[in-house]
Motif scaffolding. Structure first.
Motif, PDB file in Angstrom:
ATOM      1  N   PHE A 240       0.864  -1.224  -0.017  1.00 58.79           N
ATOM      2  CA  PHE A 240      -0.234   0.017   0.081  1.00 58.79           C
ATOM      3  C   PHE A 240       0.916   1.307   0.036  1.00 58.79           C
ATOM      4  CE2 PHE A 240      -3.223  -2.990   1.200  1.00 58.79           C
ATOM      5  CZ  PHE A 240      -4.552  -2.600   0.352  1.00 58.79           C
ATOM      6  N   GLU A 241       2.059   1.205   0.607  1.00 56.80           N
ATOM      7  CA  GLU A 241       2.898   2.309   0.579  1.00 56.80           C
ATOM      8  C   GLU A 241       3.388   2.598  -1.001  1.00 56.80           C
ATOM      9  OE1 GLU A 241       6.321   2.015   3.264  1.00 56.80           O
ATOM     10  OE2 GLU A 241       5.025   1.983   4.988  1.00 56.80           O
ATOM     11  N   ILE A 242       3.624   1.373  -1.577  1.00 51.65           N
ATOM     12  CA  ILE A 242       4.013   1.484  -3.158  1.00 51.65           C
ATOM     13  C   ILE A 242       2.827   2.285  -3.986  1.00 51.65           C
ATOM     14  CG2 ILE A 242       4.447   0.220  -5.240  1.00 51.65           C
ATOM     15  CD1 ILE A 242       5.710  -1.807  -3.253  1.00 51.65           C
ATOM     16  N   LEU A 243       1.684   1.586  -3.615  1.00 49.18           N
ATOM     17  CA  LEU A 243       0.350   2.282  -4.301  1.00 49.18           C
ATOM     18  C   LEU A 243       0.336   3.647  -4.106  1.00 49.18           C
ATOM     19  CD1 LEU A 243      -2.077  -0.732  -3.588  1.00 49.18           C
ATOM     20  CD2 LEU A 243      -0.856  -0.028  -6.052  1.00 49.18           C
ATOM     21  N   GLN A 244       0.466   4.028  -2.775  1.00 50.08           N
ATOM     22  CA  GLN A 244       0.072   5.488  -2.391  1.00 50.08           C
ATOM     23  C   GLN A 244       1.489   6.121  -3.309  1.00 50.08           C
ATOM     24  OE1 GLN A 244      -0.869   7.599   1.398  1.00 50.08           O
ATOM     25  NE2 GLN A 244       1.158   6.885   1.694  1.00 50.08           N
ATOM     26  N   GLY A 245       2.678   5.714  -3.144  1.00 53.08           N
ATOM     27  CA  GLY A 245       3.593   6.746  -3.699  1.00 53.08           C
ATOM     28  C   GLY A 245       3.593   6.570  -5.368  1.00 53.08           C
ATOM     29  N   MET A 246       3.028   5.517  -5.767  1.00 50.81           N
ATOM     30  CA  MET A 246       2.890   5.554  -7.359  1.00 50.81           C
ATOM     31  C   MET A 246       1.645   6.800  -7.728  1.00 50.81           C
ATOM     32  SD  MET A 246       1.788   2.616  -9.770  1.00 50.81           S
ATOM     33  CE  MET A 246       0.572   2.106  -9.189  1.00 50.81           C
ATOM     34  N   ASN A 247       0.668   6.752  -6.783  1.00 56.37           N
ATOM     35  CA  ASN A 247      -0.143   8.038  -7.106  1.00 56.37           C
ATOM     36  C   ASN A 247       0.145   9.226  -6.865  1.00 56.37           C
ATOM     37  OD1 ASN A 247      -3.484   7.034  -7.681  1.00 56.37           O
ATOM     38  ND2 ASN A 247      -2.130   5.360  -6.796  1.00 56.37           N
ATOM     39  N   LEU A 248       1.162   9.445  -5.866  1.00 56.80           N
ATOM     40  CA  LEU A 248       1.641  10.522  -5.612  1.00 56.80           C
ATOM     41  C   LEU A 248       2.732  11.156  -6.812  1.00 56.80           C
ATOM     42  CD1 LEU A 248       2.628  10.489  -1.526  1.00 56.80           C
ATOM     43  CD2 LEU A 248       1.396  12.382  -2.624  1.00 56.80           C
ATOM     44  N   ASP A 249       3.506  10.014  -7.247  1.00 62.99           N
ATOM     45  CA  ASP A 249       4.372  10.852  -8.323  1.00 62.99           C
ATOM     46  C   ASP A 249       3.638  10.972  -9.582  1.00 62.99           C
ATOM     47  OD1 ASP A 249       6.426  10.067  -6.838  1.00 62.99           O
ATOM     48  OD2 ASP A 249       6.898   7.677  -7.533  1.00 62.99           O
ATOM     49  N   ALA A 250       2.576  10.264  -9.895  1.00 62.30           N
ATOM     50  CA  ALA A 250       1.665  10.454 -11.003  1.00 62.30           C
ATOM     51  C   ALA A 250       1.069  12.009 -10.749  1.00 62.30           C
ATOM     52  CB  ALA A 250       0.756   9.629 -11.358  1.00 62.30           C
ATOM     53  N   THR A 251       0.650  12.336  -9.617  1.00 62.94           N
ATOM     54  CA  THR A 251      -0.230  13.421  -9.369  1.00 62.94           C
ATOM     55  C   THR A 251       0.812  14.662  -9.481  1.00 62.94           C
ATOM     56  OG1 THR A 251      -1.560  12.478  -8.316  1.00 62.94           O
ATOM     57  CG2 THR A 251      -1.270  14.852  -8.010  1.00 62.94           C
ATOM     58  N   ASN A 252       1.802  14.608  -8.981  1.00 64.68           N
ATOM     59  CA  ASN A 252       3.206  15.564  -8.946  1.00 64.68           C
ATOM     60  C   ASN A 252       3.588  15.946 -10.502  1.00 64.68           C
ATOM     61  OD1 ASN A 252       3.387  16.221  -6.203  1.00 64.68           O
ATOM     62  ND2 ASN A 252       4.619  14.765  -5.822  1.00 64.68           N
ATOM     63  N   LEU A 253       3.631  14.995 -11.218  1.00 71.20           N
ATOM     64  CA  LEU A 253       4.032  15.165 -12.619  1.00 71.20           C
ATOM     65  C   LEU A 253       2.922  15.763 -13.261  1.00 71.20           C
ATOM     66  CD1 LEU A 253       6.098  14.435 -14.819  1.00 71.20           C
ATOM     67  CD2 LEU A 253       4.953  12.286 -15.179  1.00 71.20           C
ATOM     68  N   SER A 254       1.599  15.411 -13.252  1.00 70.59           N
ATOM     69  CA  SER A 254       0.649  16.008 -13.805  1.00 70.59           C
ATOM     70  C   SER A 254       0.557  17.191 -13.656  1.00 70.59           C
ATOM     71  CB  SER A 254      -0.722  15.192 -13.575  1.00 70.59           C
ATOM     72  OG  SER A 254      -0.389  13.721 -14.302  1.00 70.59           O
ATOM     73  N   SER A 255       0.424  17.694 -12.247  1.00 67.85           N
ATOM     74  CA  SER A 255       0.329  19.058 -11.681  1.00 67.85           C
ATOM     75  C   SER A 255       1.296  19.961 -12.139  1.00 67.85           C
ATOM     76  CB  SER A 255      -0.091  18.849 -10.118  1.00 67.85           C
ATOM     77  OG  SER A 255       1.313  18.749  -9.565  1.00 67.85           O
ATOM     78  N   ARG A 256       2.465  19.514 -12.037  1.00 65.46           N
ATOM     79  CA  ARG A 256       3.687  20.522 -12.549  1.00 65.46           C
ATOM     80  C   ARG A 256       3.220  21.125 -14.052  1.00 65.46           C
ATOM     81  NH1 ARG A 256       7.137  17.136  -9.860  1.00 65.46           N
ATOM     82  NH2 ARG A 256       7.589  15.767 -11.692  1.00 65.46           N
ATOM     83  N   LYS A 257       2.474  20.423 -14.673  1.00 66.63           N
ATOM     84  CA  LYS A 257       1.972  20.982 -16.013  1.00 66.63           C
ATOM     85  C   LYS A 257       1.264  21.923 -15.781  1.00 66.63           C
ATOM     86  CE  LYS A 257       3.166  16.455 -18.259  1.00 66.63           C
ATOM     87  NZ  LYS A 257       2.652  15.377 -18.917  1.00 66.63           N
ATOM     88  N   LEU A 258       0.521  22.000 -15.087  1.00 65.99           N
ATOM     89  CA  LEU A 258      -0.599  22.850 -14.757  1.00 65.99           C
ATOM     90  C   LEU A 258      -0.523  24.231 -13.742  1.00 65.99           C
ATOM     91  CD1 LEU A 258      -3.660  20.349 -14.391  1.00 65.99           C
ATOM     92  CD2 LEU A 258      -3.073  21.771 -16.252  1.00 65.99           C
ATOM     93  N   HIS A 259       0.756  24.037 -13.236  1.00 70.11           N
ATOM     94  CA  HIS A 259       1.111  25.157 -12.197  1.00 70.11           C
ATOM     95  C   HIS A 259       1.141  26.564 -12.756  1.00 70.11           C
ATOM     96  CE1 HIS A 259       3.617  22.475  -9.334  1.00 70.11           C
ATOM     97  NE2 HIS A 259       2.274  22.165  -9.368  1.00 70.11           N
ATOM     98  N   SER A 260       1.500  26.695 -13.935  1.00 73.41           N
ATOM     99  CA  SER A 260       1.586  28.222 -14.479  1.00 73.41           C
ATOM    100  C   SER A 260       0.193  28.658 -15.014  1.00 73.41           C
ATOM    101  CB  SER A 260       2.445  28.088 -15.805  1.00 73.41           C
ATOM    102  OG  SER A 260       3.522  27.940 -15.661  1.00 73.41           O
ATOM    103  N   THR A 261      -0.727  27.849 -15.299  1.00 74.29           N
ATOM    104  CA  THR A 261      -2.076  28.130 -15.494  1.00 74.29           C
ATOM    105  C   THR A 261      -2.764  28.344 -14.105  1.00 74.29           C
ATOM    106  OG1 THR A 261      -2.087  26.755 -17.448  1.00 74.29           O
ATOM    107  CG2 THR A 261      -4.189  27.537 -16.472  1.00 74.29           C
TER     108      THR A 261
END
Length: 541
Positions: A240-261
């Motif tokens: 479950f730590e892996i599953l949580q970390g995988m979601n955190l990594d994916a979210t951080n990657l996706s959100s970085r593209k939206l930071h400027s907006t």
């Protein structure tokens, strides 16, 4: 439907017949435990600590509406989401998780005992040893309440985290009904399931998760081979730590593209959010009165932004702790600015002590910038604590020794510092760094005057900038604040203070501070803008 897996646990157990015969004799104790464990853990959650519902807080549509995150992005574009491990709510989550895994361990114990019996008496499976209140499969009623939900949670998280083309495989390998049938018959191959999960997750996880993946698979394998529930539970926790970390990594990657907006839309977004909160009863009358009082005290009749900036600058200089609720999101930033300004005053006092010590030694030459930098770095390492509080006054003895060492280096003196020189530096440092002393106050006044003038100049420079331009204007901060000169330190404080003031005024000026006073309609609640959830933000290194 996946093929029926092999049963390494059953083979391992059956190869130790004498041992399991002894365990079979203890079956009444195990049966009593299994019959009562559901009552004992009746108040413990049936769902694992991490589910898709919990991870849904990381969904981009929800983050897009996160007021705290959207505001913090203006001051740190490198911000990343992380698991929130501090505060009372985090402690409660840890306690709930501990209780859940303890309850799950009871179910795994029952499953291991059931496997032992079915392995010892395969011809009578699954009713080798009578159990109290048997269900249709020979196990106590309600024996497995958390395991099916655990399998379902893993399945749901995986399906939410990977492309839809992978879903049929996930559904086949994590067919909850089929897995429970295997459990009840003592033939569920936990090892094969964990190995498949490890290889599957490795395709989608970052390399930083490889060690945890190995921990997960090896812990479950050893737990099954040795019939140790703790090993299996340890592996499931890692999963479950892996599953949580995988979601955190994916979210951080996706959100970085939206930071400027998100940053560019800060003003409108926050105004709409605050107006909604006010309409639902959030009381901001005190904040409006606070600003009106500032206007009345202003003798220069300046514009609202300059009045606000002056108030924030004085709060930084004098260490004020009481701010109106409209500054809740900037409270920690303002407190950090206060610490940094206070550190600059101490640094100026240390500089003065260093120069006087050199004179007492007889040095009349020029002092290089490198000599100052090296001294401030050594002193910062010596006296700074995790809260970044610099206290030259309380630790003036060790600081004085560093000052003399630095002075000897400038003079090319390789001898050990003499007690006479150390005593001189300590007395001088005590005189300059006494917060109640005149020297310290003069240093603070000089830095404060320079700070105020620079803030006014900075406000003129950023008046026409957009929120995104304001964010990009900030100078990257050096690691170790005290290794900078006072001028460099002041520039950082000026830019950060002006940024807070400018953004705060653009948000709150039109909707509150420039509006006429309206007292009434107060409502209880909505006293905080910040909720303590399972995830928080941090600056990436």
């Amino acid at each position: 439907m996946p093929a029926t897996p092999s049963t390494p646990l059953a083979s391992h157990l059956s190869s130790n017949g004498a041992k399991w015969e002894h365990l079979a004799q203890e079956s009444p104790r195990l049966s009593t435990f299994s019959a009562n464990h559901s009552t004992h853990f009746s108040l413990v959650s049936l769902d694992p600590p991490i589910t898709q519902a919990v991870l849904s807080e990381l969904d981009i549509p929800r983050l897009e509406k996160d007021l705290v995150l959207r505001h913090h992005l203006n001051f740190d574009p490198r911000i990343e989401l992380r698991v929130n491990t501090q505060g009372p709510q985090a402690e409660k989550r840890r306690e709930r998780a501990h209780k859940y895994w303890h309850a799950l361990a009871a179910e795994i114990t029952l499953w291991l005992a059931h496997c032992q019996r079915t392995a010892a008496c395969p011809s009578r499976r699954p009713l080798c040893i009578p159990l109290p209140q048997p269900g249709p499969k020979g196990l106590p009623q309600g024996a497995f309440q958390r395991l099916p939900r655990l399998f379902g949670a893993v399945r749901d998280i995986l399906k939410h985290s990977v492309p839809s083309k992978e879903w049929p495989v996930i559904d086949a390998r994590l067919d909850v009904q089929f897995l429970m049938q295997q459990l009840e018959h003592g033939i569920c191959d936990f090892t094969a399931l964990s190995d498949w999960l490890g290889s599957f997750l490795r395709r989608f996880c970052s390399p930083t998760q490889d060690r945890l993946l190995h921990t997960m698979t090896s812990a479950i394998r050893l737990g099954v081979e040795n019939a140790e529930r703790d090993g299996i539970v340890h592996g499931l926790i890692a999963l479950f730590e892996i599953l949580q970390g995988m979601n955190l990594d994916a979210t951080n990657l996706s959100s970085r593209k939206l930071h400027s907006t998100w940053v560019e839309d800060t003003i409108a977004f926050e105004q709409n959010d605050f107006l909604r909160r006010i309409a639902h009863g959030w009381d901001v009358i005190g904040a409006q009165m606070w600003f009106k009082n500032l206007q009345e005290e202003d003798e220069e009749s300046r514009k609202g932004l300059w009045i606000l900036a002056k108030a924030l600058t004085e709060a930084v200089i004098f260490g004020h702790e009481n701010f109106p609720p409209t500054l809740t999101l900037d409270y920690n930033r303002l407190r950090a600015l206060q610490v940094d300004f206070h550190a600059l005053v101490y640094q100026a006092a240390c500089r003065q002590t260093f120069e006087k010590t050199l004179k007492s030694i007889g040095w009349t030459g020029k002092i290089s910038k490198r000599s100052y930098t090296e001294l401030f770095l050594r002193v910062a390492v010596l006296i700074s604590d995790p809260g970044r509080q610099y206290d030259y006054w309380q630790r003036r003895g060790p600081v004085a020794l560093e000052v003399v060492r630095a002075a000897y280096t400038v003079c090319n003196n390789r001898e050990l510092p003499t007690s006479e020189h150390v005593k001189f530096a300590e007395d001088c440092l005590g005189h300059c760094c006494d917060p109640r002393g005149r020297v310290f106050e003069d240093l603070r006044i000089n830095l404060a005057k320079s700070l105020k003038n620079k803030v006014d100049d900075e406000l003129c420079a950023i008046d026409d900038l957009t929120p995104l331009q304001l964010m990009r204007r900030r100078i990257p901060r050096k690691p170790g604040y005290a290794v900078q000169s006072e001028d460099e330190g002041l520039i950082h404080i000026v830019m950060r203070t002006s940024h807070i003031a400018e953004l705060h005024w653009r948000i709150w000026g039109p909707i509150l501070y420039e509006q006429p006073m309206h007292v009434g309609g107060r409502a209880e609640g909505h006293t905080s803008l910040i909720g303590e959830g399972p995830y928080s933000q941090r600056s990436s290194p």
